[in-house]
Motif scaffolding. Sequence first.
Motif, PDB file in Angstrom:
ATOM      1  N   PRO A 220       1.321   4.030  -2.324  1.00 35.85           N
ATOM      2  CA  PRO A 220       2.082   3.603  -1.259  1.00 35.85           C
ATOM      3  C   PRO A 220       1.210   3.053   0.012  1.00 35.85           C
ATOM      4  CG  PRO A 220       1.986   5.884  -1.228  1.00 35.85           C
ATOM      5  CD  PRO A 220       1.235   5.380  -2.327  1.00 35.85           C
ATOM      6  N   THR A 221       1.575   2.209   0.617  1.00 34.75           N
ATOM      7  CA  THR A 221       1.058   1.701   1.922  1.00 34.75           C
ATOM      8  C   THR A 221       1.578   2.863   2.990  1.00 34.75           C
ATOM      9  OG1 THR A 221       1.494  -0.706   1.405  1.00 34.75           O
ATOM     10  CG2 THR A 221       1.063  -0.035   3.777  1.00 34.75           C
ATOM     11  N   VAL A 222       0.427   3.384   3.554  1.00 36.02           N
ATOM     12  CA  VAL A 222       0.581   4.594   4.540  1.00 36.02           C
ATOM     13  C   VAL A 222       0.463   4.418   5.861  1.00 36.02           C
ATOM     14  CG1 VAL A 222      -0.190   6.894   5.013  1.00 36.02           C
ATOM     15  CG2 VAL A 222      -0.250   6.124   2.641  1.00 36.02           C
ATOM     16  N   ILE A 223       1.515   4.684   6.482  1.00 40.91           N
ATOM     17  CA  ILE A 223       1.614   4.346   8.089  1.00 40.91           C
ATOM     18  C   ILE A 223       1.563   5.741   8.677  1.00 40.91           C
ATOM     19  CG2 ILE A 223       2.955   3.073   9.911  1.00 40.91           C
ATOM     20  CD1 ILE A 223       2.636   1.071   7.636  1.00 40.91           C
ATOM     21  N   LEU A 224       0.760   5.920   9.698  1.00 38.61           N
ATOM     22  CA  LEU A 224       0.750   7.067  10.427  1.00 38.61           C
ATOM     23  C   LEU A 224       1.278   6.704  11.852  1.00 38.61           C
ATOM     24  CD1 LEU A 224      -0.200   9.981  10.563  1.00 38.61           C
ATOM     25  CD2 LEU A 224      -2.313   9.267  11.736  1.00 38.61           C
ATOM     26  N   MET A 225       2.213   7.401  12.503  1.00 43.46           N
ATOM     27  CA  MET A 225       2.900   7.126  13.714  1.00 43.46           C
ATOM     28  C   MET A 225       2.313   8.368  14.590  1.00 43.46           C
ATOM     29  SD  MET A 225       4.967   4.761  13.412  1.00 43.46           S
ATOM     30  CE  MET A 225       6.168   4.765  14.327  1.00 43.46           C
ATOM     31  N   ALA A 226       1.728   7.831  15.702  1.00 45.41           N
ATOM     32  CA  ALA A 226       1.012   8.796  16.873  1.00 45.41           C
ATOM     33  C   ALA A 226       1.848   8.304  18.050  1.00 45.41           C
ATOM     34  CB  ALA A 226      -0.139   8.571  16.925  1.00 45.41           C
ATOM     35  N   GLY A 227       1.693   9.223  19.076  1.00 44.89           N
ATOM     36  CA  GLY A 227       2.393   8.985  20.405  1.00 44.89           C
ATOM     37  C   GLY A 227       2.424  10.265  20.999  1.00 44.89           C
TER      38      GLY A 227
END
Length: 293
Positions: free
Chosen positions: A100-107
């Motif tokens: 899979p394409t991995v997306i990390l969400m930060a904030g």
Amino acid sequence: MFDNLSNRLDGIVKRLRGKGRLTEADVDEIMKEIRAALLEADVNVTVVRSVCNRIREHAIGATRSQALDPGQQVVKAVNDELVRILGGETLTVQYASKPPTVILMAGLQGSGKTTATGKLALWFKSQGRQPLLVGADLQRPAAVEQLRTLGRQVDVPVYSDPEDPILTAYEGVEEAKRLGRDVVIVDTAGRLSIDAEMMEQVRLISGAVSPDYTFLVIDAMTGQDAVQTAEAFHETLQIDGVILSKLDGDARGGAALSVKEVIGRPIAFASTGEKLDAFEQFHPDRMASRILG
Ligand code: GDP
């Protein structure tokens, strides 16, 4: 949010109508107005300075241009510069050759990160992808439940393990492989302000999942703090793009728009409401024309 800029530019165009060339004094006057409008819109001071320098160069170039009258030339210079500071091109997601394409969400907490995670899943579905959401925000008690609710709304599975955020993130990617999901979006914990422990956790999560993209969610309402937040995250993580949330609010917006200039990463998506489909890819040219009215 940039009403003053477009009003002031209208005034400039009217005043310069019929003028053959701009004098040095005209340029000074124009730059004073543009500078004031950008500062009123809460654009970062350093960014204002560099933007104005570039607009000035183009506005002076206008004296030599035959095609447009000087007023139109100034508007064009401002438009071109806005498109540039907003990021130039729209970000195109390159999918991993081996899913899979991995997306990390930060904030930060409250930035709209979890909401954006759900919205992004819906967006990927609209692109024909099959995402999996991972709840690695174990800090805020209700975050995983909120993500599960979002997952149900957009009909996307959610993986989480209450034991450990880093393990959750790692296992989430493994789960995606098992289920044949081709995009994984990992929601991570935020705090009310930057703190070392949060940064360390998100850094470890990033190490565990090697994301293809790390998106930083920035609340457009946070004014100049947005710039500092972006700088702090970008020092720890390689941010690939910004998701600008709450653009539907009455924020002046200029600070958030300065983020691209400060960290050198584009705004990838804009979140414009609490509804799940109030989310779109960010188009610098469209935003620039909206700003200029
Ligand atoms: P998190 O703590 O960063 O995960 O933030 P949440 O996703 O829980 O969002 C915090 C609050 O902001 C919630 O009440 C959301 O409904 C709201 N919110 C998120 N994105 C937007 C947006 O684009 N516009 C508006 N008006 N509200 C938003």
